[in-house]
Write a protein that holds these residues in place. Structure first.
Motif, PDB file in Angstrom:
ATOM      1  N   MET A   1       0.659  -1.262  -0.027  1.00 35.05           N
ATOM      2  CA  MET A   1      -0.026  -0.015   0.102  1.00 35.05           C
ATOM      3  C   MET A   1       0.941   1.329  -0.071  1.00 35.05           C
ATOM      4  N   VAL A   2       2.246   1.164   0.731  1.00 37.63           N
ATOM      5  CA  VAL A   2       2.840   2.434   0.875  1.00 37.63           C
ATOM      6  C   VAL A   2       3.557   2.371  -0.481  1.00 37.63           C
ATOM      7  N   SER A   3       4.111   1.310  -1.220  1.00 32.30           N
ATOM      8  CA  SER A   3       4.940   1.497  -2.092  1.00 32.30           C
ATOM      9  C   SER A   3       4.414   1.390  -3.560  1.00 32.30           C
ATOM     10  N   THR A   4       3.336   1.004  -3.667  1.00 29.50           N
ATOM     11  CA  THR A   4       2.781   0.774  -5.249  1.00 29.50           C
ATOM     12  C   THR A   4       2.145   2.153  -5.251  1.00 29.50           C
ATOM     13  N   THR A   5       2.713   2.600  -6.455  1.00 28.86           N
ATOM     14  CA  THR A   5       2.394   3.823  -7.194  1.00 28.86           C
ATOM     15  C   THR A   5       1.184   3.662  -8.203  1.00 28.86           C
TER      16      THR A   5
ATOM     17  N   ALA B   1      -9.228  16.763  -9.734  1.00 27.05           N
ATOM     18  CA  ALA B   1      -7.997  16.846 -10.115  1.00 27.05           C
ATOM     19  C   ALA B   1      -7.348  15.352 -10.513  1.00 27.05           C
ATOM     20  N   TRP B   2      -6.357  15.285 -11.104  1.00 31.20           N
ATOM     21  CA  TRP B   2      -5.566  13.984 -11.451  1.00 31.20           C
ATOM     22  C   TRP B   2      -4.305  14.030 -10.258  1.00 31.20           C
ATOM     23  N   ASN B   3      -4.034  12.867  -9.726  1.00 31.82           N
ATOM     24  CA  ASN B   3      -2.911  12.700  -8.805  1.00 31.82           C
ATOM     25  C   ASN B   3      -2.340  11.157  -9.021  1.00 31.82           C
ATOM     26  N   VAL B   4      -1.027  11.475  -8.462  1.00 29.30           N
ATOM     27  CA  VAL B   4      -0.407  10.189  -8.442  1.00 29.30           C
ATOM     28  C   VAL B   4       0.334  10.079  -7.207  1.00 29.30           C
ATOM     29  N   SER B   5       0.179   8.932  -6.495  1.00 32.15           N
ATOM     30  CA  SER B   5       0.845   8.820  -5.183  1.00 32.15           C
ATOM     31  C   SER B   5       0.797   7.137  -4.764  1.00 32.15           C
ATOM     32  N   GLY B   6       1.089   6.972  -3.665  1.00 33.76           N
ATOM     33  CA  GLY B   6       0.771   5.306  -3.037  1.00 33.76           C
ATOM     34  C   GLY B   6      -0.434   5.467  -2.351  1.00 33.76           C
ATOM     35  N   LEU B   7      -0.935   4.351  -2.156  1.00 34.13           N
ATOM     36  CA  LEU B   7      -2.128   4.221  -1.550  1.00 34.13           C
ATOM     37  C   LEU B   7      -2.044   4.630  -0.117  1.00 34.13           C
ATOM     38  N   LEU B   8      -1.073   4.386   0.412  1.00 34.31           N
ATOM     39  CA  LEU B   8      -0.790   4.882   1.854  1.00 34.31           C
ATOM     40  C   LEU B   8       0.616   6.096   1.712  1.00 34.31           C
ATOM     41  N   ALA B   9       0.827   6.798   2.592  1.00 30.84           N
ATOM     42  CA  ALA B   9       2.125   7.555   2.774  1.00 30.84           C
ATOM     43  C   ALA B   9       3.000   6.844   3.653  1.00 30.84           C
ATOM     44  N   HIS B  10       2.393   6.191   4.855  1.00 28.91           N
ATOM     45  CA  HIS B  10       3.342   5.339   5.621  1.00 28.91           C
ATOM     46  C   HIS B  10       2.472   4.482   6.361  1.00 28.91           C
ATOM     47  N   ALA B  11       3.009   3.437   6.999  1.00 27.14           N
ATOM     48  CA  ALA B  11       2.334   2.330   7.791  1.00 27.14           C
ATOM     49  C   ALA B  11       3.412   1.751   8.719  1.00 27.14           C
ATOM     50  N   ARG B  12       2.821   1.646  10.027  1.00 28.63           N
ATOM     51  CA  ARG B  12       3.613   1.043  11.138  1.00 28.63           C
ATOM     52  C   ARG B  12       2.882   0.374  11.848  1.00 28.63           C
ATOM     53  N   LEU B  13       3.603  -0.851  12.488  1.00 30.57           N
ATOM     54  CA  LEU B  13       3.208  -1.862  13.465  1.00 30.57           C
ATOM     55  C   LEU B  13       3.775  -1.763  14.564  1.00 30.57           C
ATOM     56  N   THR B  14       2.942  -1.427  15.725  1.00 34.79           N
ATOM     57  CA  THR B  14       3.598  -1.602  17.108  1.00 34.79           C
ATOM     58  C   THR B  14       2.636  -2.404  18.029  1.00 34.79           C
ATOM     59  N   LYS B  15       3.502  -3.022  19.047  1.00 36.28           N
ATOM     60  CA  LYS B  15       2.708  -3.819  19.953  1.00 36.28           C
ATOM     61  C   LYS B  15       2.838  -3.067  21.533  1.00 36.28           C
ATOM     62  N   GLU B  16       1.560  -2.903  21.830  1.00 37.62           N
ATOM     63  CA  GLU B  16       1.321  -2.152  23.056  1.00 37.62           C
ATOM     64  C   GLU B  16       0.585  -3.044  24.277  1.00 37.62           C
TER      65      GLU B  16
ATOM     66  N   VAL C   1      -1.511  -5.593  19.093  1.00 36.19           N
ATOM     67  CA  VAL C   1      -0.941  -4.950  18.120  1.00 36.19           C
ATOM     68  C   VAL C   1      -1.753  -4.023  17.510  1.00 36.19           C
ATOM     69  N   TRP C   2      -1.067  -2.829  17.077  1.00 36.42           N
ATOM     70  CA  TRP C   2      -1.824  -1.469  16.520  1.00 36.42           C
ATOM     71  C   TRP C   2      -1.075  -1.415  15.148  1.00 36.42           C
ATOM     72  N   VAL C   3      -1.860  -0.768  14.245  1.00 38.03           N
ATOM     73  CA  VAL C   3      -1.439  -0.499  13.094  1.00 38.03           C
ATOM     74  C   VAL C   3      -1.739   1.138  13.018  1.00 38.03           C
ATOM     75  N   GLU C   4      -0.779   1.881  12.348  1.00 40.49           N
ATOM     76  CA  GLU C   4      -1.065   3.230  12.337  1.00 40.49           C
ATOM     77  C   GLU C   4      -0.712   3.533  10.707  1.00 40.49           C
ATOM     78  N   TRP C   5      -1.272   4.540  10.265  1.00 43.02           N
ATOM     79  CA  TRP C   5      -1.058   4.888   8.859  1.00 43.02           C
ATOM     80  C   TRP C   5      -1.336   6.381   8.590  1.00 43.02           C
ATOM     81  N   SER C   6      -1.037   6.874   7.425  1.00 43.19           N
ATOM     82  CA  SER C   6      -1.266   8.178   7.011  1.00 43.19           C
ATOM     83  C   SER C   6      -1.564   8.129   5.507  1.00 43.19           C
ATOM     84  N   TYR C   7      -1.867   9.561   4.886  1.00 45.63           N
ATOM     85  CA  TYR C   7      -2.016   9.602   3.556  1.00 45.63           C
ATOM     86  C   TYR C   7      -1.101  10.659   3.078  1.00 45.63           C
TER      87      TYR C   7
END
Length: 448
Positions: free
Chosen positions: A77-81, A94-109, A113-119
């Motif tokens: 999701m992050v790397s697929t353009t 508008a037309w845009n090109v980007s990744g599906l997600l800007a970043h993703a992260r897994l943490t264990k608290e 397990v939690w997942v975080e992400w951004s656009y």
């Protein structure tokens, strides 16, 4: 406090995403929809979104050191353009090109397990508070298998009130529906192959499973198909309530296949092609075979697993001393000795027996597919069948049985099997090919 039911508002610019660097899988698209739903619920004021991972996916052992399966999807999701565009030229802002997600992260608290992400900043506003969007029912999308079926349903939902999608070159539709980026191989693709392998199965799946009926409309330039669009008819039915939160994506079958030595991408392909019911049953047999070294250790788990799927050549150990091929269609020497007419009669009886066995298995597969649907999905399908039987003026006693006893009643079951099979597999669903009959013959042998 429980959140009020609401559909996913998917921006029109994200419906016809065109992958540029890697394939988008059906499981990946479903997981992305769940993440987008959660982000819209959390609101535009946040830059980073977080939820417990089991709200997004289930079926993976996160207490082990192997998070490879979910990491693979998040990484994709992050790397697929992708190019973000509307299915209708000029409709999106508008037309845009980007990744599906800007970043993703897994943490264990504290054991969870939690997942975080951004656009991407250029998409966040439109993703979270879209101005032009499709209202998608995630409980329907969860029942679709293929990426093509999901993408077609999402696009057709946007234009169901208009009654048709926009008209686009058929090559425009290929990466949008298949999830495959353009390549030298796809550049050589013929329309008839695209129609056979992608368009027809996707339309059958959408029409059989969702609240829409979809029909292909082709436009020619000279003698060749140049552009296509889809005609859309909403079904008459009571809308299903959206579960809150949406169902997590089940990766358990892919994870189990991986643990049995099957490549994850190939396991996903099998799950997409044959469905969860067939996959689960085949994995049980694979696990038993992998645990045994008789008659020899299993060399290729993927080939064995695929051979267990409906319509494939069933795996079986080669009998001791086998070295010559036996043609199951060949008559016995006794029949030949009695003359050609007797031989033809015997062959006809064998052909009939093989055909009946193939049809019996095909019907069982269809019943298993229907039974594997959610109760809501079975209810929707039953309502559609009732409307179909009313149109065909099926005997009132059969319609009453459907309403009082359900689709599995012996009087109703043949109607349900036919209705679902025609919609999902096509009119020839109960007509075996010669190759399929040979596969049955190889199992049953030559006995009359």
């Amino acid at each position: 406090m429980q959140r009020s039911p609401a559909p996913l508002k998917k921006p029109v610019n994200t419906l016809a995403i065109v992958p540029k660097s890697a394939r988008i899988t059906s499981l990946g698209r479903k997981a992305y929809n769940v993440l987008l739903y959660e982000a819209q619920d959390q609101g535009l004021d946040k830059d980073v979104f977080r939820v417990p991972l089991d709200r997004v996916v289930r079926g993976v052992d996160f207490d082990s050191n192997d998070h490879a399966l979910i990491k693979k999807h998040l990484r994709a999701m992050v790397s697929t353009t992708v190019e973000w565009q509307s299915p209708t030229t000029g409709e999106g802002a508008a037309w845009n090109v980007s990744g599906l997600l800007a970043h993703a992260r897994l943490t264990k608290e504290r054991g969870q397990v939690w997942v975080e992400w951004s656009y991407a900043v250029n998409l966040k506003q439109e993703l979270l508070e879209p101005t032009v969007f499709a209202r998608l029912k995630l409980e329907i999308i969860s029942q679709l298998r293929s990426h093509a079926g999901i993408a077609l349903y999402e696009i057709c939902t946007r234009y169901k009130d208009i009654g048709r999608t926009s008209r686009q070159p058929w090559r425009w539709w290929h990466p949008v529906l298949s999830g495959q980026p353009a390549s030298d191989r796809t550049a050589k693709l013929e329309y008839r192959i695209f129609k056979r392998d992608t368009l027809k199965p996707a339309m059958a799946e959408v029409s059989a499973v969702t609240d829409l009926e979809v029909e292909l409309q082709e436009h020619k330039e000279g003698r060749f198909i140049s552009e296509i669009q889809f005609l859309i008819r909403p079904k008459s039915q009571t809308p299903l309530a959206l579960k809150q939160p949406p169902e997590p994506i089940d990766l358990s079958l892919v994870a189990r296949a991986r643990d049995l030595g099957v490549d994850e991408d190939k396991a996903e392909d099998l799950l997409q092609e044959f469905g969860g019911q067939a996959m689960a049953a085949a994995l049980e047999i694979l696990a038993q075979r992998a645990a045994s070294s008789f008659p020899q250790p299993l060399k290729d788990p993927y080939r064995y697993l695929r051979a267990l799927m409906p319509g494939q050549v069933p795996p079986k150990p080669e009998p001791e001393g086998a070295g010559q091929a036996v043609l199951p269609a060949t008559g016995s020497g006794t029949a030949e000795a009695r003359g050609p007419d007797s031989s033809r009669d015997a062959q006809a009886k064998r052909q009939t027996r093989w055909t009946e066995e193939w049809i019996r298995r095909r019907r069982e597969q269809v019943v298993e597919q229907i039974a594997a649907m959610s109760p809501e999905g079975q209810g929707t399908l039953s309502a559609d069948l009732l409307a179909d039987m009313e149109r065909r003026q099926v005997h009132p006693s059969i319609r009453k049985r459907l309403q009082t006893s359900g689709w599995q009643h012996p009087m109703v079951l043949p109607e349900m099997v036919r209705y679902y099979a025609v919609g999902s597999l096509g009119e020839q669903w109960d007509k075996p090919t010669p190759q399929q009959l040979l596969q049955i013959a190889a199992e049953l042998g030559d006995a009359s």
